[in-house]
Scaffold this active site. Structure first.
Site, mmCIF file in Angstrom:
data_model
loop_
_atom_site.group_PDB
_atom_site.id
_atom_site.type_symbol
_atom_site.label_atom_id
_atom_site.label_comp_id
_atom_site.label_asym_id
_atom_site.label_seq_id
_atom_site.Cartn_x
_atom_site.Cartn_y
_atom_site.Cartn_z
ATOM 1 N N LYS A 263 1.161 -1.302 0.345
ATOM 2 C CA LYS A 263 -0.362 0.125 0.000
ATOM 3 C C LYS A 263 0.853 1.399 -0.095
ATOM 4 O O LYS A 263 1.712 1.214 1.021
ATOM 5 C CB LYS A 263 -1.091 0.060 1.167
ATOM 6 C CG LYS A 263 -2.307 0.953 1.212
ATOM 7 C CD LYS A 263 -2.733 1.367 2.567
ATOM 8 C CE LYS A 263 -3.177 0.053 3.089
ATOM 9 N NZ LYS A 263 -3.887 0.566 4.238
ATOM 10 N N ASP B 50 -12.252 -0.229 13.632
ATOM 11 C CA ASP B 50 -13.058 0.100 12.559
ATOM 12 C C ASP B 50 -13.070 -1.756 12.356
ATOM 13 O O ASP B 50 -13.250 -1.894 10.905
ATOM 14 C CB ASP B 50 -11.862 0.914 11.862
ATOM 15 C CG ASP B 50 -13.303 1.079 10.215
ATOM 16 O OD1 ASP B 50 -14.034 1.099 10.084
ATOM 17 O OD2 ASP B 50 -12.436 1.688 9.437
ATOM 18 N N PRO C 277 -18.562 -4.933 7.356
ATOM 19 C CA PRO C 277 -17.392 -5.692 6.547
ATOM 20 C C PRO C 277 -16.828 -5.353 5.278
ATOM 21 O O PRO C 277 -15.678 -6.438 4.703
ATOM 22 C CB PRO C 277 -19.187 -5.212 5.792
ATOM 23 C CG PRO C 277 -19.816 -5.206 6.839
ATOM 24 C CD PRO C 277 -19.450 -3.664 7.448
ATOM 25 N N ALA C 278 -16.004 -3.944 5.433
ATOM 26 C CA ALA C 278 -15.230 -3.710 3.951
ATOM 27 C C ALA C 278 -13.999 -4.359 5.257
ATOM 28 O O ALA C 278 -12.645 -3.680 4.433
ATOM 29 C CB ALA C 278 -15.200 -2.761 3.937
#
Length: 224
Positions: free
Chosen positions: A41, A139, A142-143
Site C-alpha cells: 500500500k 474499525d 464488513p469492508a
C-alpha cells in the site's frame, strides 16, 4: 510504476496494480528476500502533505506501521514491513486473494447462517488475540473482513487501531459511523469491548441484510 519508484522500494519486484483509493495505491509485488507475494500500500504524497488532514493520516499510517510483525495470527492480514517518510510512505502486507464481506450485507445476497457464525467466530478469535497484545482494531466492519479463496477468514486494515495503553494513538472522529460503539462516538476511553460491539453489528447485518442503526445524517445515527 512511477509511484512505486518514488518511495524507493528496492527489495520488492512490482507485478501489477491491485487497486487505488483516495489515499493510496495498492500493488501486488514479489518479496525477493522471503520469496513470497505481498501487497504494498503506497500512500499518495499529496495526502501526507495535506494541510488540513495530513497529520491525522500520518498518525493512522504510523499506527499501522507500528504493528508490523506484532499480529501474527491466521485470521489477521499480516503486516510485514512499513516505511513512513516526510513526504512518502508504504506498508507491506500479506497478499490475500478473496473478497470482503460487503456484498453479503444485503437481504438478497446473504450467506448461510452457519457460514456467518463461522466467520464471526474466527473474527472473535482474531480480536481476542489482538486485545491480548494490547491492540484495539476500532474499525471492524464488513469492508475490513476478508473471505479468502482458500476458505480462510482474515481481518484487515489496522490503520485505525489504537494501543490500549498508549493515549497518543487515540484519534477522535476515526472509524465508520454505522459500526462505532457508543464509547467511540462520544470519545470515551476504549477497550476490547468496543471491537466486540462492532463485530456484533456486523453479525446483525450479515443475518438480516440491513445495518442495525442508520440515519440520514451522522447526528441522527449517533443518537441511535
Amino acid at each position: 510504476m512511477e509511484q512505486v519508484a518514488e518511495v524507493g522500494i528496492e527489495k520488492y519486484e512490482i507485478t501489477r496494480e491491485l487497486g487505488r483509493g483516495a489515499t493510496s495505491i495498492v500493488y501486488l509485488a514479489h518479496d525477493t528476500f522471503n520469496d513470497r507475494e505481498v501487497a504494498i500500500k503506497v500512500f499518495k504524497p499529496e495526502i501526507l502533505s495535506d494541510t488540513e488532514h495530513g497529520n491525522t493520516y500520518r498518525k493512522l499510517i504510523a499506527n499501522e506501521a507500528a504493528l508490523a510483525g506484532r499480529l501474527n495470527h491466521p485470521h489477521i492480514v499480516g503486516i510485514y514491513d512499513a516505511m513512513l517518510g516526510r513526504d512518502d510512505g508504504y506498508i507491506v502486507m500479506e497478499y490475500v486473494q478473496g473478497e470482503t464481506l460487503e456484498k453479503y450485507g444485503h437481504a438478497d445476497n446473504l450467506l448461510p447462517v452457519d457460514k456467518v457464525i463461522e466467520i464471526v467466530f474466527k473474527c472473535a478469535l482474531a480480536l481476542d488475540f489482538a486485545s491480548r497484545n494490547g491492540i484495539i482494531h476500532r474499525d471492524i466492519k464488513p469492508a475490513n473482513i476478508m473471505l479468502c479463496k482458500d476458505g480462510a477468514v482474515k481481518i484487515a486494515d489496522f490503520g485505525a487501531a489504537i494501543l490500549a495503553k498508549n493515549d497518543e494513538t487515540q484519534l477522535t472522529g476515526v472509524g465508520s459511523p454505522s459500526y462505532m460503539s457508543p464509547e467511540q462516538v462520544t470519545g470515551l476511553p476504549l477497550d476490547r469491548r468496543a471491537d466486540v460491539y462492532c463485530l456484533g453489528l456486523v453479525l446483525y447485518e450479515m443475518l438480516t441484510g440491513q445495518v442495525a442503526f442508520g440515519g440520514p445524517t451522522s447526528a441522527s445515527l449517533y443518537r441511535k
